[in-house]
Design a protein around this motif. Sequence first.
Motif, mmCIF file in Angstrom:
data_model
loop_
_atom_site.group_PDB
_atom_site.id
_atom_site.type_symbol
_atom_site.label_atom_id
_atom_site.label_comp_id
_atom_site.label_asym_id
_atom_site.label_seq_id
_atom_site.Cartn_x
_atom_site.Cartn_y
_atom_site.Cartn_z
ATOM 1 N N SER A 89 -4.549 54.113 40.796
ATOM 2 C CA SER A 89 -3.321 54.734 40.321
ATOM 3 C C SER A 89 -2.748 55.660 41.384
ATOM 4 O O SER A 89 -3.470 56.169 42.248
ATOM 5 C CB SER A 89 -3.570 55.533 39.028
ATOM 6 O OG SER A 89 -4.474 56.604 39.255
ATOM 7 N N TYR A 90 -1.437 55.860 41.321
ATOM 8 C CA TYR A 90 -0.733 56.864 42.094
ATOM 9 C C TYR A 90 -0.147 57.851 41.087
ATOM 10 O O TYR A 90 0.783 57.497 40.350
ATOM 11 C CB TYR A 90 0.376 56.235 42.942
ATOM 12 C CG TYR A 90 -0.127 55.143 43.874
ATOM 13 C CD1 TYR A 90 -0.778 55.475 45.061
ATOM 14 C CD2 TYR A 90 0.033 53.801 43.552
ATOM 15 C CE1 TYR A 90 -1.248 54.477 45.911
ATOM 16 C CE2 TYR A 90 -0.430 52.809 44.397
ATOM 17 C CZ TYR A 90 -1.070 53.154 45.581
ATOM 18 O OH TYR A 90 -1.542 52.169 46.407
ATOM 19 N N LEU A 93 0.933 56.443 37.604
ATOM 20 C CA LEU A 93 1.282 55.019 37.676
ATOM 21 C C LEU A 93 0.012 54.221 37.940
ATOM 22 O O LEU A 93 -0.547 54.259 39.033
ATOM 23 C CB LEU A 93 2.304 54.785 38.789
ATOM 24 C CG LEU A 93 2.761 53.336 39.002
ATOM 25 C CD1 LEU A 93 3.444 52.790 37.760
ATOM 26 C CD2 LEU A 93 3.681 53.253 40.215
ATOM 27 N N PHE A 95 -2.517 50.710 37.923
ATOM 28 C CA PHE A 95 -2.555 49.269 38.105
ATOM 29 C C PHE A 95 -3.976 48.765 37.896
ATOM 30 O O PHE A 95 -4.948 49.434 38.240
ATOM 31 C CB PHE A 95 -2.101 48.881 39.517
ATOM 32 C CG PHE A 95 -0.686 49.244 39.832
ATOM 33 C CD1 PHE A 95 0.346 48.401 39.474
ATOM 34 C CD2 PHE A 95 -0.398 50.446 40.467
ATOM 35 C CE1 PHE A 95 1.662 48.744 39.754
ATOM 36 C CE2 PHE A 95 0.905 50.793 40.754
ATOM 37 C CZ PHE A 95 1.937 49.941 40.391
ATOM 38 N N VAL A 106 0.595 43.629 44.728
ATOM 39 C CA VAL A 106 1.641 44.510 44.223
ATOM 40 C C VAL A 106 2.133 45.375 45.380
ATOM 41 O O VAL A 106 1.378 45.687 46.307
ATOM 42 C CB VAL A 106 1.115 45.395 43.066
ATOM 43 C CG1 VAL A 106 0.024 46.346 43.551
ATOM 44 C CG2 VAL A 106 2.247 46.168 42.399
ATOM 45 N N VAL A 108 4.208 49.058 46.141
ATOM 46 C CA VAL A 108 4.575 50.334 45.512
ATOM 47 C C VAL A 108 5.247 51.212 46.557
ATOM 48 O O VAL A 108 4.805 51.262 47.715
ATOM 49 C CB VAL A 108 3.334 51.072 44.955
ATOM 50 C CG1 VAL A 108 3.726 52.407 44.329
ATOM 51 C CG2 VAL A 108 2.607 50.204 43.940
ATOM 52 N N ASN A 109 6.301 51.912 46.165
ATOM 53 C CA ASN A 109 6.934 52.885 47.038
ATOM 54 C C ASN A 109 6.631 54.299 46.554
ATOM 55 O O ASN A 109 6.803 54.618 45.377
ATOM 56 C CB ASN A 109 8.455 52.701 47.072
ATOM 57 C CG ASN A 109 9.124 53.776 47.922
ATOM 58 O OD1 ASN A 109 8.846 53.884 49.115
ATOM 59 N ND2 ASN A 109 9.978 54.584 47.309
ATOM 60 N N LYS A 156 7.789 55.751 43.127
ATOM 61 C CA LYS A 156 6.928 54.924 42.278
ATOM 62 C C LYS A 156 7.596 53.627 41.840
ATOM 63 O O LYS A 156 7.201 53.031 40.838
ATOM 64 C CB LYS A 156 6.411 55.716 41.072
ATOM 65 C CG LYS A 156 5.469 56.849 41.476
ATOM 66 C CD LYS A 156 4.781 57.497 40.286
ATOM 67 C CE LYS A 156 5.738 58.286 39.441
ATOM 68 N NZ LYS A 156 5.062 59.054 38.386
ATOM 69 N N HIS A 158 7.923 49.736 41.909
ATOM 70 C CA HIS A 158 6.827 48.795 42.139
ATOM 71 C C HIS A 158 7.216 47.398 41.689
ATOM 72 O O HIS A 158 8.103 47.226 40.842
ATOM 73 C CB HIS A 158 5.560 49.238 41.405
ATOM 74 C CG HIS A 158 5.734 49.391 39.926
ATOM 75 N ND1 HIS A 158 6.340 50.493 39.357
ATOM 76 C CD2 HIS A 158 5.390 48.581 38.895
ATOM 77 C CE1 HIS A 158 6.345 50.362 38.045
ATOM 78 N NE2 HIS A 158 5.784 49.199 37.738
ATOM 79 N N GLN A 159 6.525 46.410 42.244
ATOM 80 C CA GLN A 159 6.815 45.015 41.913
ATOM 81 C C GLN A 159 5.601 44.146 42.202
ATOM 82 O O GLN A 159 4.967 44.283 43.251
ATOM 83 C CB GLN A 159 7.994 44.511 42.748
ATOM 84 C CG GLN A 159 8.331 43.041 42.525
ATOM 85 C CD GLN A 159 9.504 42.594 43.364
ATOM 86 O OE1 GLN A 159 10.504 43.296 43.458
ATOM 87 N NE2 GLN A 159 9.396 41.413 43.968
ATOM 88 N N GLU A 212 9.649 53.938 37.514
ATOM 89 C CA GLU A 212 8.931 54.707 36.507
ATOM 90 C C GLU A 212 9.490 56.116 36.424
ATOM 91 O O GLU A 212 9.943 56.678 37.416
ATOM 92 C CB GLU A 212 7.438 54.796 36.864
ATOM 93 C CG GLU A 212 6.743 53.457 36.918
ATOM 94 C CD GLU A 212 6.557 52.847 35.544
ATOM 95 O OE1 GLU A 212 6.302 53.607 34.599
ATOM 96 O OE2 GLU A 212 6.663 51.616 35.425
#
Length: 323
Positions: A89-90, A93, A95, A106, A108-109, A156, A158-159, A212
Amino acid sequence: MILSQKENRKIKKVALTKKIECHDKELILTQERTRQTPLAEGDFIAYCFDDNIKVHGGTSLELADSNMMSAIPSSVIVTLLLKGHLKFSYDDLEFHLNTKSEPCAVIVNLAKPANFRREFRAGNQVSKLNIIMHPSWIAQRAGLDCPVQQFTRYHKAHQPIALDQEMLELAQALMALSHPQTFQEKMQFEILTHTLAARVLNQLTHDSFKMEADTLCSHYSQVAHIVNYIEKHLDQDLSLERLAAQFSMSVSNLQRRFKQNLNLTVSGYIRIRRLEIAKLQLERGQITITEAAYEAGYQHPANFTNAFKRTFGVPPQQIYATK
């Protein structure tokens, strides 16, 4: 497959890890106050392109149920999981990647620093790659209307990334070059990384990624903010009184929450992080042992040498002498 789910299985809280070589394998160890516990063993990748792109990962076997936590600067992070399962997780957020049906990935920014948390599960065999790109590297290459540039504007964002055969072959070729040594190997490693990163970024469109709400909750979130603050001010005075005042807490409350969440004292965390930075600078030949001692907060080099040896198993002179 990417999931976001809560599990009731209790795992140990860990703040810091370190990697050491052991015969023909490498180990990731917890860095606790009184002992070290192996978390994973295997062949790990750690490659940096002048701080603009970093590649981490490798193939490993996780040895214990545990948790690790670290601070992550602003960056675009691609995680490719080729085998096993991975929960991380960040901030809030989360995963959960699982390769039960097929490899998955995935992107993530992080538009601002965040706290990274990852689970280890005993018996889990993991094969993965992380490509971490600095925002300035993206900005130099993406135009204002580019989907990649738009992606980097949202914290945050993400894709999920669809991995085709060519991307899998690129990832496997990178894994095979886990420790590039020669000029040709390093060039090949960098070419493979850029090609794979381009294939991932090409999947971003103006409406493909999710955003998010930037919210945090629970005592863990507050401790995560404290860790992030410490990471950004390691070169300054970080007394308990200053930290407590910064977060409107009493010193006793600060110490209790930190210990409950990270299994380390505040001063222990700061001491280990400063020693790790000193070790990195010594390995690069950037400073002398005396300079490293003062930068790590030790007024007497002898005390620094003793603390360094307790933490890393060797005196700083052994590392500095190889430069």
